[in-house]
Enzyme design. Structure first.
Site, PDB file in Angstrom:
ATOM      1  N   HIS A 156       0.831  -1.207   0.000  1.00 18.74           N
ATOM      2  CA  HIS A 156       0.000   0.000   0.000  1.00 18.74           C
ATOM      3  C   HIS A 156       0.862   1.253   0.000  1.00 18.74           C
ATOM      4  O   HIS A 156       1.872   1.317   0.711  1.00 18.74           O
ATOM      5  CB  HIS A 156      -0.899   0.035   1.248  1.00 18.74           C
ATOM      6  CG  HIS A 156      -2.245  -0.557   1.038  1.00 18.74           C
ATOM      7  ND1 HIS A 156      -3.401   0.192   1.044  1.00 18.74           N
ATOM      8  CD2 HIS A 156      -2.629  -1.825   0.791  1.00 18.74           C
ATOM      9  CE1 HIS A 156      -4.445  -0.599   0.823  1.00 18.74           C
ATOM     10  NE2 HIS A 156      -3.998  -1.830   0.671  1.00 18.74           N
ATOM     11  N   GLU A 177      -5.315  -0.456  -7.503  1.00 18.94           N
ATOM     12  CA  GLU A 177      -6.371   0.409  -6.979  1.00 18.94           C
ATOM     13  C   GLU A 177      -5.883   1.848  -7.023  1.00 18.94           C
ATOM     14  O   GLU A 177      -4.720   2.130  -6.724  1.00 18.94           O
ATOM     15  CB  GLU A 177      -6.716   0.022  -5.531  1.00 18.94           C
ATOM     16  CG  GLU A 177      -7.347  -1.356  -5.422  1.00 18.94           C
ATOM     17  CD  GLU A 177      -7.116  -1.994  -4.052  1.00 18.94           C
ATOM     18  OE1 GLU A 177      -6.108  -1.654  -3.399  1.00 18.94           O
ATOM     19  OE2 GLU A 177      -7.937  -2.828  -3.655  1.00 18.94           O
TER      20      GLU A 177
END
Length: 332
Positions: free
Chosen positions: A38, A106
């Protein structure tokens, strides 16, 4: 017997604290780590974004876990050739222990480089090209690439692993699943209702058979989010405060920032977690929850307890859940 591992939320914990969690998990019977890649946390309350490839190097030294990223998008933040270099290095340092998990990405993590965020089909095509580049480089041969989305001049990797690094693809859609089964080494998918997971496994198997491979011999990894605490109310509050994204029953790939997720989180209600995140203080209920996925045929299940009570949870699962799991039921 399926492997039960730890899903390491680098978006939720300081990297040193998370290393200690992984060491403790190994002592209590967890075997393996799926590490989140992330650039931003889902919501500001989670509060971290350590770089997964630096962290996995330390993990490999400090534990004996098998491990890999769950998952890296090789299409936006980093050129796939650099991902191949990172994978080869970890594979060389930790033979047979590192696997590479790839996905289509994403916006939350990929918008750091700016530019256009393409439609899902384009992101899938980019993943296909990126995976081909990575496979070419991990073969050790000199390669160049001229694709629609990526260019690579003639180059090779010089530091190569003794054993091939397996590539697992994160997928839920039929097209991606069949392609993954056909061209890659294994599958990563998130926890879902059993009927949906049966369809996912069937599509992956169909792609594997099309390429003449035996899907029963290909690793199938499940990432499972749960919320356990000594009381049901505490488990619920942990989910609402730390993991409200688990109650958002809609695609999240196009949401840009943690602040946007936090705004949406205000609409999440306890019932929204049903069927998505098991929230319970009952350890036997958690055991049964894991058992159903073992019986579906998943080889490795990486569990993330969404609260901050990681030490308490690891010890509770290690003592009361993991020892009571059974091998895959032949009846299933």
């Amino acid at each position: 017997m399926a492997t039960i591992g730890l899903s390491a939320a680098l978006e939720q914990f300081h990297p040193n604290e998370l290393l200690e969690h992984c060491r403790l998990a190994e002592q209590y019977g967890f075997r393996g780590v799926m590490a989140a890649d992330h650039f931003q946390p889902w919501v500001p309350a989670q509060g971290h974004n350590a770089f997964v490839y630096s962290w996995m190097g330390a993990l490999g030294v400090m534990t004996n876990h098998r491990f890999g990223p769950g998952v890296t998008c090789p299409s936006f933040r980093t050129h796939p050739a650099v991902i191949a270099q990172a994978a080869a290095t970890l594979g060389a340092m930790f033979p047979g222990r590192f696997w590479l998990g790839l996905g289509s990405g994403e916006l939350l993590n990929e918008n750091v480089v700016g530019g256009v965020w393409p439609e899902p089909l384009v992101r899938f095509e980019m993943l296909q090209e990126a995976t081909e580049i990575i496979q070419k480089l991990l073969s050790g041969k000199e390669a160049r690439y001229r694709g629609r989305y990526f260019q690579m001049n003639k180059v090779r990797l010089w530091t190569l692993p003794e054993q091939p690094v397996p590539i697992y693809i994160a997928a839920t859609g039929p097209q991606t699943l069949r392609w993954a089964g056909k061209t890659c080494d294994g599958l990563i998918t998130p926890g879902a209702a059993p009927e949906k997971l049966r369809r996912i496994l069937a599509d992956f198997a169909a792609g594997a058979r099309e390429a003449g491979k035996d899907p029963d011999k290909m690793p199938k990894l499940l990432q499972l989010h749960v919320s356990w605490a000594p009381t049901d109310e505490e488990a619920l509050q942990n989910a609402l405060n730390q993991w409200p994204n688990g109650g958002m029953n809609f695609p999240k790939q196009d949401i840009r920032s943690p602040e946007d997720f936090a705004a949406m989180a205000k609409l999440v209600r306890p019932e929204d977690f049903r069927g998505r995140v098991l929230i319970s203080s009952d350890l036997d209920q958690h055991r049964a929850h894991l058992q159903q996925f073992i019986d579906l045929g998943f080889d490795e299940i990486y569990v993330h307890n969404v609260g901050r009570n990681q030490v308490e949870w690891i010890k509770a699962f290690g003592e009361a859940v993991l020892p009571n799991l059974r091998p895959c039921s032949t009846a299933s």
